[in-house]
Write an enzyme that holds these catalytic residues in place. Structure first.
Site, PDB file in Angstrom:
ATOM      1  N   PRO A   2      -0.616   4.800  -1.534  1.00 51.12           N
ATOM      2  CA  PRO A   2      -2.069   4.367  -1.718  1.00 51.12           C
ATOM      3  C   PRO A   2      -2.465   3.957  -0.165  1.00 51.12           C
ATOM      4  CG  PRO A   2      -0.448   2.683  -2.930  1.00 51.12           C
ATOM      5  CD  PRO A   2       0.519   3.676  -1.603  1.00 51.12           C
ATOM      6  N   GLU A   3      -3.627   4.314  -0.103  1.00 48.66           N
ATOM      7  CA  GLU A   3      -4.493   4.042   0.991  1.00 48.66           C
ATOM      8  C   GLU A   3      -5.448   2.992   0.857  1.00 48.66           C
ATOM      9  OE1 GLU A   3      -5.572   7.164   3.732  1.00 48.66           O
ATOM     10  OE2 GLU A   3      -4.176   8.520   2.741  1.00 48.66           O
ATOM     11  N   HIS A  91      12.998   2.189 -11.718  1.00 49.27           N
ATOM     12  CA  HIS A  91      12.395   1.656 -10.554  1.00 49.27           C
ATOM     13  C   HIS A  91      11.392   0.645 -10.723  1.00 49.27           C
ATOM     14  CE1 HIS A  91      14.183   5.069  -8.737  1.00 49.27           C
ATOM     15  NE2 HIS A  91      13.667   6.153  -9.377  1.00 49.27           N
ATOM     16  N   ARG A 110      10.603   4.736  -3.780  1.00 47.34           N
ATOM     17  CA  ARG A 110      11.579   4.962  -2.536  1.00 47.34           C
ATOM     18  C   ARG A 110      11.653   3.295  -1.864  1.00 47.34           C
ATOM     19  NH1 ARG A 110       7.868   9.123   0.848  1.00 47.34           N
ATOM     20  NH2 ARG A 110       9.458   8.961   2.537  1.00 47.34           N
ATOM     21  N   ARG A 152      -6.715   4.172  26.676  1.00 49.89           N
ATOM     22  CA  ARG A 152      -5.561   4.636  25.725  1.00 49.89           C
ATOM     23  C   ARG A 152      -5.547   6.024  25.726  1.00 49.89           C
ATOM     24  NH1 ARG A 152      -4.274   0.568  21.870  1.00 49.89           N
ATOM     25  NH2 ARG A 152      -2.655   2.197  21.565  1.00 49.89           N
TER      26      ARG A 152
END
Length: 271
Positions: A2-3, A91, A110, A152
């Site tokens: 998820p973002e 899980h 995970r 940068r």
DNA sequence: AGTGCGGCCTGTCCGC
DNA sequence: TGCGGACAGGCCGCAC
């Protein structure tokens, strides 16, 4: 997984379902996530209520009078509201059960996710204190970004995915934002003009706002807390479209790897 | 200080 | 059908 838009969607749903209800039990089934779940979570949250839920970047903050539960979903994490008696999932690593017999269940195959604890000054937590601004806040501006890009020598995509620069932009939305801004993902950030920074900031805001409005993106298995997917996958212009024609110019989109992440762009539109 | 990558995990898919 | 390798919405922590 998820973002920012996905985490925001989860937060908005949970706010309607678990606030101000006493916690009757806390289950830690597998404490070994990215970091170990602290033991004191059990004693500190017992018979407490979640009085507020906030999001900071991709972190969810469940605020109680005793302290703050910090949850990160990593790549494969889910937070579901299920009946107290539900079909067990191998899980399911952590769960809070409330007085209304509903459970908030953390599932993460995970185990890149995290469940942590902070006192009320969570802003000072080591994982949170050095984070960059929220992309949808007014403090995230071209002036801010232009100041940081000076000297940068890093690719634009890696730069906007760095949470110390700006939070919440993961792989999907980095690709989409750069396409909208017409900036090549490998472009060294020190070569960006102020105008480029303005386009980039505006694009990140636009993409994330649209994705929030569509309930996030479901490519594979993202689901919100109602176990439903988002809809923004229908609006992706580059992510997952390597080798297909660019929606702007019809040239074939390039798929490559940058910083070990799949990167998709149009070599004609993005410079 | 900035940059680049290894590693944390499981599940799935693809090629041999 | 089995096996190895690559890859997946993230990101810390270490080398250089």
């Amino acid at each position: 997984m998820p973002e920012l838009p996905e985490v925001e969607t989860i937060k908005n749903y949970l706010q309607q379902h678990i606030l101000n209800i006493s916690i009757t039990s806390i289950l830690i089934r597998q404490p070994n996530l990215r970091w170990r779940i602290p033991d004191n979570v059990k004693s500190d949250l017992f018979q407490q209520k979640i009085i507020q839920i906030q999001r900071r970047g991709k972190y969810l903050l469940f605020i109680s009078h005793k302290g703050v539960l910090i949850v990160h979903l990593g790549m494969s994490g889910k937070l579901l509201i299920l009946p107290k008696q539900h079909k067990p999932n191998i899980h399911e690593h952590f769960a809070l059960t409330f007085a209304n017999d509903k459970s908030l269940v953390f599932i993460d195959p995970r185990r890149f996710g995290a469940v942590l604890w902070a006192d009320s000054s969570w802003q000072e937590h080591p994982l949170l204190r050095d984070l960059g601004p929220e992309p949808l806040n007014d403090e995230f501006t071209a002036t801010y970004l232009f100041q940081l890009v000076q000297n940068r020598n890093i690719a634009a995509k890696q730069f906007i995915m760095d949470s110390h620069i700006v939070v919440g932009v993961g792989n999907i939305y980095a690709n989409e934002s750069l396409f909208l801004a017409k900036i090549h993902p490998e472009r060294k950030v020190k070569t960006l003009s102020f105008d480029d920074c303005e386009k980039l900031v505006a694009s990140i805001k636009t993409i994330l706002q649209m994705a929030v409005a569509k309930g996030g993106t479901t490519i594979r298995d993202y689901v919100n807390s109602e176990n439903k997917g988002g809809n923004f996958q229908h609006y992706l212009k580059v992510y997952g479209r390597g080798g297909k024609p660019c929606v702007m110019c019809n040239n074939l989109l390039i798929e490559s790897r940058l910083g070990q992440r799949t990167t998709v762009y149009c070599s004609t539109c993005q410079v």
